[in-house]
Motif scaffolding. Structure first.
Motif, short mmCIF file in Angstrom:
data_model
loop_
_atom_site.label_atom_id
_atom_site.label_comp_id
_atom_site.label_asym_id
_atom_site.label_seq_id
_atom_site.Cartn_x
_atom_site.Cartn_y
_atom_site.Cartn_z
N UNK A 1 0.86 -1.15 0.10
CA UNK A 1 0.05 -0.16 0.06
C UNK A 1 0.70 1.26 -0.01
N UNK A 2 0.55 2.39 -0.90
CA UNK A 2 1.36 3.49 -0.81
C UNK A 2 0.40 4.62 -0.09
N UNK A 3 0.89 5.85 -0.04
CA UNK A 3 0.41 7.10 0.44
C UNK A 3 -0.94 7.06 -0.42
N UNK A 4 -1.01 7.27 -1.56
CA UNK A 4 -2.32 7.30 -2.31
C UNK A 4 -3.30 6.56 -2.10
N UNK A 5 -2.94 5.29 -1.88
CA UNK A 5 -3.96 4.42 -1.71
C UNK A 5 -4.48 4.64 -0.40
N UNK A 6 -3.47 4.69 0.75
CA UNK A 6 -4.02 4.62 2.03
C UNK A 6 -4.94 5.90 2.25
N UNK A 7 -4.69 7.03 1.69
CA UNK A 7 -5.45 8.14 1.94
C UNK A 7 -6.72 8.21 1.16
N UNK A 8 -7.08 7.06 0.39
CA UNK A 8 -8.45 7.08 -0.05
C UNK A 8 -9.10 6.06 1.16
N UNK A 9 -8.76 5.45 1.87
CA UNK A 9 -9.58 4.85 2.93
C UNK A 9 -10.22 5.78 3.71
N UNK A 10 -11.49 5.54 3.94
CA UNK A 10 -12.44 6.51 4.84
C UNK A 10 -11.71 6.55 6.25
N UNK A 11 -11.48 7.69 6.63
CA UNK A 11 -10.90 8.03 7.95
C UNK A 11 -11.38 7.54 8.99
N UNK A 12 -12.83 7.42 8.80
CA UNK A 12 -13.88 6.66 9.98
C UNK A 12 -13.29 5.23 10.09
N UNK A 13 -13.07 4.51 8.84
CA UNK A 13 -12.64 3.11 9.25
C UNK A 13 -11.38 3.04 10.08
N UNK A 14 -10.18 4.06 9.70
CA UNK A 14 -9.04 4.06 10.36
C UNK A 14 -9.50 4.24 11.86
N UNK A 15 -10.12 5.35 12.04
CA UNK A 15 -10.22 5.75 13.56
C UNK A 15 -11.02 4.47 14.21
N UNK A 16 -12.00 3.89 13.63
CA UNK A 16 -12.70 2.78 13.94
C UNK A 16 -11.74 1.61 14.44
N UNK A 17 -10.93 1.34 13.36
CA UNK A 17 -9.84 0.28 13.92
C UNK A 17 -9.14 0.54 14.95
N UNK A 18 -8.93 1.75 15.39
CA UNK A 18 -8.32 2.32 16.51
C UNK A 18 -9.21 2.27 17.83
N UNK A 19 -10.40 2.14 17.73
CA UNK A 19 -11.30 2.20 18.81
C UNK A 19 -11.97 3.28 19.26
N UNK A 20 -11.93 4.39 18.18
CA UNK A 20 -12.58 5.60 18.40
C UNK A 20 -13.86 5.66 17.56
N UNK A 21 -14.78 6.11 18.26
CA UNK A 21 -16.31 6.18 17.77
C UNK A 21 -16.71 7.76 17.70
N UNK A 22 -17.37 8.25 16.73
CA UNK A 22 -17.91 9.61 16.78
C UNK A 22 -19.01 10.00 17.81
N UNK A 23 -18.87 11.05 18.28
CA UNK A 23 -19.70 11.49 19.57
C UNK A 23 -21.05 12.20 18.66
N UNK A 24 -21.07 12.62 17.33
CA UNK A 24 -22.09 12.90 16.55
C UNK A 24 -21.78 12.79 15.22
N UNK A 25 -22.66 12.84 14.09
CA UNK A 25 -22.15 12.85 12.78
C UNK A 25 -23.33 13.02 11.85
#
Length: 293
Positions: A1-25
């Motif tokens: 995976x390169x930077x361009x590919x990683x930057x297309x992943x929804x940041x919500x999914x990245x945060x979710x993988x780290x255990x962070x959930x939104x307080x509102x959306x």
């Protein structure tokens, strides 16, 4: 995976993988508590259309790579190595840019909805040990970016479809929860529909009576359901055994007094589907013919 590919992943999914959930959306943005430090009011915002973040408390922001560099305090190469290990690439197998998932309702066409018949989809359900639960599923054929695709479809409450096959995990239409009602005074809550299907396979074995079922289709949707749980006498939680699942249980337990974390019987497994696979494999191995030389 390169930077361009990683930057297309929804940041919500990245945060979710780290255990962070939104307080509102909403459809355009999501707010989180600061992932880098403790705070009581959310100051971390994601622009879903741009897939960019901005931390108001520090006046900084950027893309996925910038976020993970700060989060891990590592180099770009270490960030990309981390991303590879998260298996985010599974979101790209059908060559659909993940940064466009929020806008799929504008550029796709559903061609056909029918009972699941395609051998590849039937085999995928068999691999996941839920081939007996097709009553809840559809075979969806759709067209996107001048290409035809197909997958297993699970309908949500906004008439969108969670689409899955061996290589793809997307949502067609508006992201929403899925509710299956049986006029019950109890409800069981699952993160994804494969966990729900797995539970239906196990329901008799667990000596559980049918109830209402609520499938989040993403643990980030948990804030959309809290107000609807008060009418139930019993709320059972069947989340994944990870940081996001732990946080989801904590959020509901803080809101609902009659909720119960029901993960004990599959505590050694990632989720219900992994537990189901292990149970069925053990049974099959017991009955395999043994030949003597």
């Amino acid at each position: 995976m390169n930077c361009k590919q990683f930057n297309t992943i929804p940041l919500e999914d990245v945060l979710l993988s780290l255990g962070h959930l939104p307080t509102k959306q909403n459809e355009k943005e999501a707010w989180y508590l600061n992932p880098f430090a403790s705070e009581s009011q959310a100051s971390f915002k994601i622009n879903k259309n741009l897939n960019y973040w901005y931390l108001h408390s520090e006046g900084i922001g950027g893309n996925n790579v910038a976020f993970m560099k700060k989060y891990l305090n590592e180099s770009v190469s270490e960030v990309l190595l981390w991303a590879e290990n998260q298996n985010f690439s599974s979101f790209h197998q059908q060559n659909i840019s993940s940064s466009k998932l929020e806008n799929l309702s504008k550029n796709y066409e559903i061609i056909n909805v029918k009972e699941i018949q395609h051998p590849a989809l039937l085999e995928y359900l068999k691999e996941r040990k839920v081939e007996k639960q097709t009553e809840f599923l559809h075979e969806i054929h759709y067209r996107m970016n001048d290409k035809n695709y197909f997958g297993i479809g699970f309908k949500n409450d906004s008439c969108g479809y969670e689409i899955r096959n061996k290589y793809s995990k997307i949502c067609l239409g508006k992201k929403d929860i899925s509710t299956i009602k049986n006029n019950s005074n109890s409800v069981r809550i699952f993160e994804g529909f494969f966990d729900f299907l797995s539970f239906k396979n196990l329901e008799n074995k667990l000596e559980k009576e049918p109830s209402d079922y609520l499938i989040l289709n993403s643990v980030s949707m948990i804030h959309n359901i809290k107000n609807s749980l008060g009418k139930y006498e019993k709320v059972e939680l069947y989340f994944d055994n990870d940081e996001a699942g732990n946080r989801a249980v904590e959020i509901i337990n803080n809101e609902i007094q009659n909720s119960k974390d029901c993960r004990a019987f599959y505590s050694k497994f990632k989720d219900l589907n992994e537990y189901l696979n292990q149970q069925i494999n053990e049974i099959e191995n017991q009955y395999k013919p043994r030949f003597k030389r």
